[in-house]
Design an enzyme around this catalytic site. Sequence first.
Site, PDB file in Angstrom:
ATOM      1  CG  HIS A   1      -0.397   0.116   2.525  1.00  0.00           C
ATOM      2  ND1 HIS A   1       0.422  -0.848   3.074  1.00  0.00           N
ATOM      3  CD2 HIS A   1      -0.486   1.098   3.464  1.00  0.00           C
ATOM      4  CE1 HIS A   1       0.793  -0.469   4.289  1.00  0.00           C
ATOM      5  NE2 HIS A   1       0.266   0.723   4.537  1.00  0.00           N
TER       6      HIS A   1
ATOM      7  CG  HIS B   1       0.124   4.384   4.662  1.00  0.00           C
ATOM      8  ND1 HIS B   1      -0.619   3.650   5.551  1.00  0.00           N
ATOM      9  CD2 HIS B   1      -0.707   5.333   4.165  1.00  0.00           C
ATOM     10  CE1 HIS B   1      -1.864   4.137   5.596  1.00  0.00           C
ATOM     11  NE2 HIS B   1      -1.936   5.153   4.756  1.00  0.00           N
TER      12      HIS B   1
ATOM     13  CG  ASP C   1       5.079   2.973   7.329  1.00  0.00           C
ATOM     14  OD1 ASP C   1       4.149   3.440   6.663  1.00  0.00           O
ATOM     15  OD2 ASP C   1       4.928   2.028   8.141  1.00  0.00           O
ATOM     16  CG  HIS C   2       4.287   0.096   4.201  1.00  0.00           C
ATOM     17  ND1 HIS C   2       4.070  -1.200   4.599  1.00  0.00           N
ATOM     18  CD2 HIS C   2       3.896   0.861   5.243  1.00  0.00           C
ATOM     19  CE1 HIS C   2       3.561  -1.209   5.831  1.00  0.00           C
ATOM     20  NE2 HIS C   2       3.446   0.036   6.240  1.00  0.00           N
TER      21      HIS C   2
ATOM     22  CG  HIS D   1      -3.882   0.183   6.796  1.00  0.00           C
ATOM     23  ND1 HIS D   1      -3.815   0.770   8.037  1.00  0.00           N
ATOM     24  CD2 HIS D   1      -2.733   0.526   6.158  1.00  0.00           C
ATOM     25  CE1 HIS D   1      -2.664   1.441   8.138  1.00  0.00           C
ATOM     26  NE2 HIS D   1      -1.999   1.312   7.016  1.00  0.00           N
TER      27      HIS D   1
ATOM     28  CG  ASP E   1       0.700  -1.225   7.808  1.00  0.00           C
ATOM     29  OD1 ASP E   1       1.609  -2.046   8.037  1.00  0.00           O
ATOM     30  OD2 ASP E   1       0.881   0.005   7.741  1.00  0.00           O
TER      31      ASP E   1
ATOM     32  CG  HIS F   1       4.072  -1.779  11.451  1.00  0.00           C
ATOM     33  ND1 HIS F   1       4.883  -0.680  11.620  1.00  0.00           N
ATOM     34  CD2 HIS F   1       3.332  -1.544  10.341  1.00  0.00           C
ATOM     35  CE1 HIS F   1       4.639   0.195  10.643  1.00  0.00           C
ATOM     36  NE2 HIS F   1       3.702  -0.306   9.849  1.00  0.00           N
TER      37      HIS F   1
HETATM   38 FE    FE Z   1       2.877   0.802   8.101  1.00  0.00          FE
HETATM   39 ZN    ZN Z   2       0.180   1.714   6.552  1.00  0.00          ZN
END
Ligand code: FE
Ligand code: ZN
Length: 253
Positions: free
Chosen positions: A52, A54, A56-57, A110, A127, A165
């Site tokens: 996805h 975001h 942090d990915h 998410h 996530d 995570h």
């Molecule tokens: Fe994340």
């Molecule tokens: Zn995420």
Amino acid sequence: MHIVALRAFRDNYLWLVHDGRRALVVDPGAAAPVVAACESQGLQLAGILVTHHHRDHTDGIVPLLDRQRVPVWGPADEPIPGRTHAVRDGDRIQPPGMDVMFEVMHVPGHTLGHVAYAGADALFCGDTLFSAGCGRLFEGSPAQMLGSLERLAALPAHTKVHCAHEYTLSNLQFARRVEPENADMASYTTWCEQRRADDAPTLPGTIGQELLVNPFLRVHTDAVRQSLAMRAGRLPVDRVEAFAWLRGWKDQC
Ligand code: FE
Ligand code: ZN
């Protein structure tokens, strides 16, 4: 196929899938750990899978592509930097030169375009599903997220669940408030505490284990329904309402 957890930021895992020669990375929120792992283990990066949008990915994708052009598979309905292959539910991915195949599952909740990758007895679910928990509903509805989790829960019980995570212990704290009598949650907590004390990941678990310890996969059970009823003053009418209440409860914790 070997699967290795690379750490990034506070609690992210980037998953490296390799055969000793070529490697794929799932959700590279940072490039440095991927480059370091490939160099130290003599691996050649052969592709990137993204669940996805975001950051942090995804923030490591362009720096990795600047070093070397590789295919980037990512959800069709989300903006993914450097994406070369837009994937949709049911697509099959065959990374060139590697003896592995992944099936794409659309798992909204998410985010709306979120996908998971299933193959080689492993699941990479970003996530969506966490161990003993699930992702927050940033874009999707409770019904969408529950539908996504139920699809993942129906995978073979031995499937190894690679979440993005390390949230397991804090998820278990909440899970045990929901189901104080659940002995599987208690013994899993002890095991996870030992893993974290040894500075080791609690992941991957299995789908079979998650069915026992993840309250978000247990909203149909009497134990979770009764616990929700204690708070709400009545039983939830169905699984979607139970899931919505449970997610809302967790969001307040
Ligand atoms: Fe994340
Ligand atoms: Zn995420």
